[in-house]
Design an enzyme around this catalytic site. Sequence first.
Site, mmCIF file in Angstrom:
data_model
loop_
_atom_site.group_PDB
_atom_site.id
_atom_site.type_symbol
_atom_site.label_atom_id
_atom_site.label_comp_id
_atom_site.label_asym_id
_atom_site.label_seq_id
_atom_site.Cartn_x
_atom_site.Cartn_y
_atom_site.Cartn_z
ATOM 1 N N ARG A 98 34.939 41.505 20.653
ATOM 2 C CA ARG A 98 36.227 41.099 21.218
ATOM 3 C C ARG A 98 36.124 39.819 22.044
ATOM 4 O O ARG A 98 37.099 39.401 22.664
ATOM 5 C CB ARG A 98 36.793 42.229 22.091
ATOM 6 C CG ARG A 98 37.393 43.373 21.288
ATOM 7 C CD ARG A 98 37.985 44.435 22.193
ATOM 8 N NE ARG A 98 38.746 45.416 21.415
ATOM 9 C CZ ARG A 98 39.262 46.533 21.918
ATOM 10 N NH1 ARG A 98 39.117 46.806 23.214
ATOM 11 N NH2 ARG A 98 39.931 47.363 21.146
ATOM 12 N N GLU A 152 34.207 45.979 12.314
ATOM 13 C CA GLU A 152 35.040 47.045 11.751
ATOM 14 C C GLU A 152 34.298 47.838 10.678
ATOM 15 O O GLU A 152 34.444 49.057 10.581
ATOM 16 C CB GLU A 152 36.345 46.466 11.174
ATOM 17 C CG GLU A 152 37.324 45.970 12.228
ATOM 18 C CD GLU A 152 37.846 47.078 13.133
ATOM 19 O OE1 GLU A 152 37.680 48.269 12.817
ATOM 20 O OE2 GLU A 152 38.429 46.757 14.180
ATOM 21 N N LEU A 164 22.137 53.129 10.880
ATOM 22 C CA LEU A 164 23.601 53.205 10.960
ATOM 23 C C LEU A 164 24.188 54.150 9.923
ATOM 24 O O LEU A 164 25.302 54.642 10.080
ATOM 25 C CB LEU A 164 24.224 51.807 10.766
ATOM 26 C CG LEU A 164 24.555 51.007 12.020
ATOM 27 C CD1 LEU A 164 25.137 49.650 11.633
ATOM 28 C CD2 LEU A 164 25.535 51.740 12.926
ATOM 29 N N TYR A 186 43.041 49.410 6.257
ATOM 30 C CA TYR A 186 42.868 49.379 7.716
ATOM 31 C C TYR A 186 42.096 48.136 8.147
ATOM 32 O O TYR A 186 42.528 47.402 9.044
ATOM 33 C CB TYR A 186 42.138 50.629 8.226
ATOM 34 C CG TYR A 186 41.622 50.423 9.633
ATOM 35 C CD1 TYR A 186 42.504 50.419 10.709
ATOM 36 C CD2 TYR A 186 40.273 50.145 9.880
ATOM 37 C CE1 TYR A 186 42.057 50.161 11.994
ATOM 38 C CE2 TYR A 186 39.822 49.888 11.162
ATOM 39 C CZ TYR A 186 40.711 49.907 12.215
ATOM 40 O OH TYR A 186 40.275 49.622 13.483
#
Length: 347
Positions: free
Chosen positions: A27, A39, A82, A122
Amino acid sequence: MGDNMQNNMQHKLITWYQENHRHFPWRENENPYNIWISEIMLQQTTTEAVIPYFKRFMETFDTIDKLANASLEGVYKLWEGLGYYRRAKHIHETAQIIVEKYHGEFPNTYEDILALKGIGPYTAGAICSIAYHQSTPAIDGNVLRIISRVYLLKDNIALNKTQKKITDIVKELLIGYDSSAFNQGLMDLGATICRPINPQCDICPIQSHCLAYAKNQQKVLPINIKNIKHQEIHYTTGIITYQNQILLIQNPAGLLENLYGFIQYDIESPYRFVEEFEKQFHIPLSIVAHIDDLKHVFTHRTWYMHVYHFIIDVPIEHLYTLEEIEKLPLSTAHLKVLKAYLKSREF
């Protein structure tokens, strides 16, 4: 600014977000590349877990060109731990497409972004709204839950028709407002206040607009019933060694594609494992010891791995030292197996 503007839900949410938003490395700017990588990493993974991976990834691949020119194995290594490794493969392929088709510049239309591999509605909506301030919804689980509660929607949010209804509602809400702050406000509200269990309604900035709160249904909604069949598989998993080397194979297409792991067979006995191995590799195999019984849960399946140590007396392809293994991308499931084996050697 008129009273209606001051008092409406969008204004309250945006103001709350501007004053209370969470601080994450992705951000720090509105670079679409950073937003895209974050994302994808955040799919099925918590923000706390993603932060160190994101930082390492962006330090290594600070441009799309560097990512496109990297080896797939190098990308997998940075992704190690991950999970959901197909995401990493899609990121690598998409970077190459962006370099070839868009000269290394991230595309800036919803349709072009949505057409990229591994990017769904999304993620495309999040990139368009946050990086380019376009009025595109970014509908994830948080948004489905919040809108379901605010509008007292009793439909099952797992169904496509309900998700379309909520998408249409958010499209209307976005008109005339900062889509970046509004969409990220929904994300943060869902993560910190309008949580799945025990929502913190007493501190919610849009409580006065929430029909579920007014009807005391906030702990009932949303309705989220998925019909998912979960598969359980029992493997005999082999740590096969030759002197100081360990046998690893690279997974074919499918689950854990291209990652390295130990040989395992869907059979119930280490003696059967020996038979299968000798049939496949045509060299003798000896059982040394039972190491451990491990469990690893994927989204739609669970592996039960009954781990045994075996040895071979002749060298074959795909043998690696521990130092070499450290440089290879292993699946999280088989990292557990390796740790169990190394722990057993301490005794």
